[in-house]
Write a protein that holds these residues in place. Sequence first.
Motif, mmCIF file in Angstrom:
data_model
loop_
_atom_site.group_PDB
_atom_site.id
_atom_site.type_symbol
_atom_site.label_atom_id
_atom_site.label_comp_id
_atom_site.label_asym_id
_atom_site.label_seq_id
_atom_site.Cartn_x
_atom_site.Cartn_y
_atom_site.Cartn_z
ATOM 1 N N ASP A 26 -9.375 -11.126 -0.236
ATOM 2 C CA ASP A 26 -9.279 -10.945 -1.678
ATOM 3 C C ASP A 26 -9.900 -12.146 -2.361
ATOM 4 O O ASP A 26 -9.773 -13.277 -1.867
ATOM 5 C CB ASP A 26 -7.827 -10.785 -2.126
ATOM 6 C CG ASP A 26 -7.734 -10.117 -3.490
ATOM 7 O OD1 ASP A 26 -8.063 -10.788 -4.488
ATOM 8 O OD2 ASP A 26 -7.351 -8.944 -3.561
ATOM 9 N N ILE A 39 -8.030 -8.859 -15.722
ATOM 10 C CA ILE A 39 -7.612 -8.853 -14.320
ATOM 11 C C ILE A 39 -6.096 -9.090 -14.242
ATOM 12 O O ILE A 39 -5.572 -9.955 -14.929
ATOM 13 C CB ILE A 39 -8.372 -9.956 -13.544
ATOM 14 C CG1 ILE A 39 -9.878 -9.628 -13.526
ATOM 15 C CG2 ILE A 39 -7.846 -10.130 -12.140
ATOM 16 C CD1 ILE A 39 -10.749 -10.699 -12.912
ATOM 17 N N HIS A 40 -5.369 -8.225 -13.472
ATOM 18 C CA HIS A 40 -5.841 -7.463 -12.350
ATOM 19 C C HIS A 40 -5.855 -5.937 -12.531
ATOM 20 O O HIS A 40 -6.317 -5.241 -11.625
ATOM 21 C CB HIS A 40 -4.977 -7.769 -11.102
ATOM 22 C CG HIS A 40 -5.398 -8.995 -10.373
ATOM 23 N ND1 HIS A 40 -6.564 -9.064 -9.649
ATOM 24 C CD2 HIS A 40 -4.829 -10.205 -10.265
ATOM 25 C CE1 HIS A 40 -6.681 -10.252 -9.098
ATOM 26 N NE2 HIS A 40 -5.639 -10.982 -9.449
ATOM 27 N N TYR A 41 -5.402 -5.416 -13.598
ATOM 28 C CA TYR A 41 -5.357 -3.949 -13.669
ATOM 29 C C TYR A 41 -6.161 -3.358 -14.820
ATOM 30 O O TYR A 41 -6.698 -2.257 -14.701
ATOM 31 C CB TYR A 41 -3.903 -3.472 -13.788
ATOM 32 C CG TYR A 41 -3.742 -1.990 -13.502
ATOM 33 C CD1 TYR A 41 -3.684 -1.517 -12.192
ATOM 34 C CD2 TYR A 41 -3.665 -1.061 -14.536
ATOM 35 C CE1 TYR A 41 -3.546 -0.166 -11.921
ATOM 36 C CE2 TYR A 41 -3.526 0.297 -14.270
ATOM 37 C CZ TYR A 41 -3.469 0.745 -12.964
ATOM 38 O OH TYR A 41 -3.341 2.083 -12.692
ATOM 39 N N ASN A 56 -4.195 -6.716 -4.266
ATOM 40 C CA ASN A 56 -3.307 -6.750 -5.423
ATOM 41 C C ASN A 56 -2.859 -5.327 -5.735
ATOM 42 O O ASN A 56 -3.671 -4.474 -6.052
ATOM 43 C CB ASN A 56 -4.007 -7.349 -6.641
ATOM 44 C CG ASN A 56 -3.013 -7.727 -7.719
ATOM 45 O OD1 ASN A 56 -2.301 -8.726 -7.606
ATOM 46 N ND2 ASN A 56 -2.930 -6.928 -8.762
ATOM 47 N N TYR A 62 -14.224 -15.382 -9.685
ATOM 48 C CA TYR A 62 -14.598 -14.349 -10.650
ATOM 49 C C TYR A 62 -16.023 -13.857 -10.425
ATOM 50 O O TYR A 62 -16.323 -12.674 -10.635
ATOM 51 C CB TYR A 62 -14.433 -14.875 -12.068
ATOM 52 C CG TYR A 62 -14.729 -13.859 -13.145
ATOM 53 C CD1 TYR A 62 -14.106 -12.611 -13.159
ATOM 54 C CD2 TYR A 62 -15.644 -14.151 -14.157
ATOM 55 C CE1 TYR A 62 -14.379 -11.680 -14.154
ATOM 56 C CE2 TYR A 62 -15.923 -13.229 -15.159
ATOM 57 C CZ TYR A 62 -15.298 -11.999 -15.149
ATOM 58 O OH TYR A 62 -15.572 -11.085 -16.144
ATOM 59 N N LEU A 96 -9.191 -17.879 -8.386
ATOM 60 C CA LEU A 96 -9.903 -16.613 -8.554
ATOM 61 C C LEU A 96 -11.407 -16.856 -8.520
ATOM 62 O O LEU A 96 -11.943 -17.632 -9.323
ATOM 63 C CB LEU A 96 -9.521 -15.951 -9.875
ATOM 64 C CG LEU A 96 -10.348 -14.708 -10.274
ATOM 65 C CD1 LEU A 96 -10.148 -13.578 -9.273
ATOM 66 C CD2 LEU A 96 -10.006 -14.263 -11.689
ATOM 67 N N TRP A 153 -15.716 -11.418 -7.717
ATOM 68 C CA TRP A 153 -14.993 -10.257 -8.245
ATOM 69 C C TRP A 153 -15.961 -9.339 -8.969
ATOM 70 O O TRP A 153 -15.900 -8.110 -8.819
ATOM 71 C CB TRP A 153 -13.890 -10.720 -9.192
ATOM 72 C CG TRP A 153 -13.029 -9.594 -9.723
ATOM 73 C CD1 TRP A 153 -11.873 -9.124 -9.167
ATOM 74 C CD2 TRP A 153 -13.257 -8.797 -10.906
ATOM 75 N NE1 TRP A 153 -11.367 -8.075 -9.921
ATOM 76 C CE2 TRP A 153 -12.205 -7.855 -10.989
ATOM 77 C CE3 TRP A 153 -14.247 -8.781 -11.871
ATOM 78 C CZ2 TRP A 153 -12.111 -6.917 -12.010
ATOM 79 C CZ3 TRP A 153 -14.172 -7.842 -12.900
ATOM 80 C CH2 TRP A 153 -13.109 -6.921 -12.968
ATOM 81 N N ASP A 162 -8.936 -13.377 -5.047
ATOM 82 C CA ASP A 162 -7.859 -14.108 -5.714
ATOM 83 C C ASP A 162 -6.899 -14.637 -4.648
ATOM 84 O O ASP A 162 -6.341 -13.870 -3.863
ATOM 85 C CB ASP A 162 -7.123 -13.183 -6.674
ATOM 86 C CG ASP A 162 -6.061 -13.902 -7.508
ATOM 87 O OD1 ASP A 162 -5.641 -15.010 -7.113
ATOM 88 O OD2 ASP A 162 -5.645 -13.354 -8.533
ATOM 89 N N ALA A 214 -3.417 -13.014 -4.704
ATOM 90 C CA ALA A 214 -3.407 -11.650 -4.172
ATOM 91 C C ALA A 214 -3.576 -11.658 -2.662
ATOM 92 O O ALA A 214 -2.950 -10.870 -1.939
ATOM 93 C CB ALA A 214 -4.515 -10.829 -4.833
#
Length: 445
Positions: free
Chosen positions: A74, A235-237, A51, A218, A216, A221, A76, A79
Amino acid sequence: MRKSRRTFLKNIAQGSAVIAIGGIGETFGAKSYNRIIGANDRIHMAVIGCNGRGEAMAPIFAKQENTQVDFVCDVDEKARMKGINAVIKAGKDAPKGENDFRKTILNKDIDAVYIATPDHWHAPAAIICCTAGKHVYVEKPLSHNPREGELAIAAARKYNRVVQMGSQRRSWNLLTEGINELHAGAIGKIHLVKCWYTNSRKSIGIGKDAPVPAGLDYDLWQGPAPRMAYKDNLIHYNWHWFWHWGTGEALNNGTHEIDVARWGLGIDYPLEVNSTGGRYYFSDDWQTPDTQLITYNCPEATVLWEGRSCSGFKVQGTDRGVMFYGDKGIMQTGHNGYTIFDEKGNILKEIKSNAVIDGRNTASPNEGLDAVHIANFLDSVRVSKRPNADVETGYKSTLWVQLGNISQRVGHTLHIDQTNGHIKDDTQAMKLWGREYEKGWEPKV
């Protein structure tokens, strides 16, 4: 999942093992670790994290000579498809998509991995990949905390892997020329270095507990980080601005400029570190500073880093940069170029790049300049040499900014041991040297 990771590391450590995760089984042995890649051999890659940055870098890797991106990983699904499609758009064969990167490194044909995950995964993923016999290109910062950086070095050395951190400036030829001029005395003795990064980021608001979006994973993640409930502004930044997963603007961007400062000065560690600042612009969930000044007292010089996440006014006409002040002149370095001034501000020498660079672009400021750092990594893999931004170089530059964040969080100046970069006589600060992990996910070498 926890059990699978422990089994994975235990079996890898035995030197030759059959490992099964998610129904995939592969055999590793000493020959796998010691495989020598010839100058004409194709390097097979896996991309981890797609992403933004990973989506931009995957096709750049794919377009390198004699290099193939076989897997895009990834947690996600959306992504992951971005990464796959980016490689296809680059005119290359579609890579296979995978949710869990640990499955891809069971493939004995994968030579190297590129890691563009959130910060809390950088070092743990790099360590797992080194343990599996893979070479690693990991984005900055090298680690979420200093202890992880030390472990990343240990893994790279123990398994004799090439590990490159994404400090692209270390491979930029014009900037390298400028640093060499500094070392040759172009501006005399350096007594001050000023670094800066600016942006105009907006509020991230107050997050609400929400269902995990479809597609996703999670739990994966979060990986090594202790579990926390999913919120709709993470998420995502925006994870960058939470201490639990991110490292703030200082590590997100300041790592680049501090690396140049340390490179120009030719020193390993500062003597003292002090940080001031805070979250001033908005009342929201953002935890790390949006305004930060880190001061480094170094042998014979002072280094300053100014970070402004929410005030985009440029410094010296640039969104980011480094100024070296010497007793015979000044050098300003920027996007693969440099300018030397005399003490009155007259330009003595100006070396500019033709590259168009956006210093605030989170995906890729310039594809060509990313490519030269990637090429250095791939060349280093082929001939088994240390890359320009070797793991130890990356650790030291990352550590500088981590020390700034630790000073910020404890609220006082840190005194640094010059033999190893550790914080001296400060129990409170050393508690932030490492972190707590989800049970079963502790990185080990």
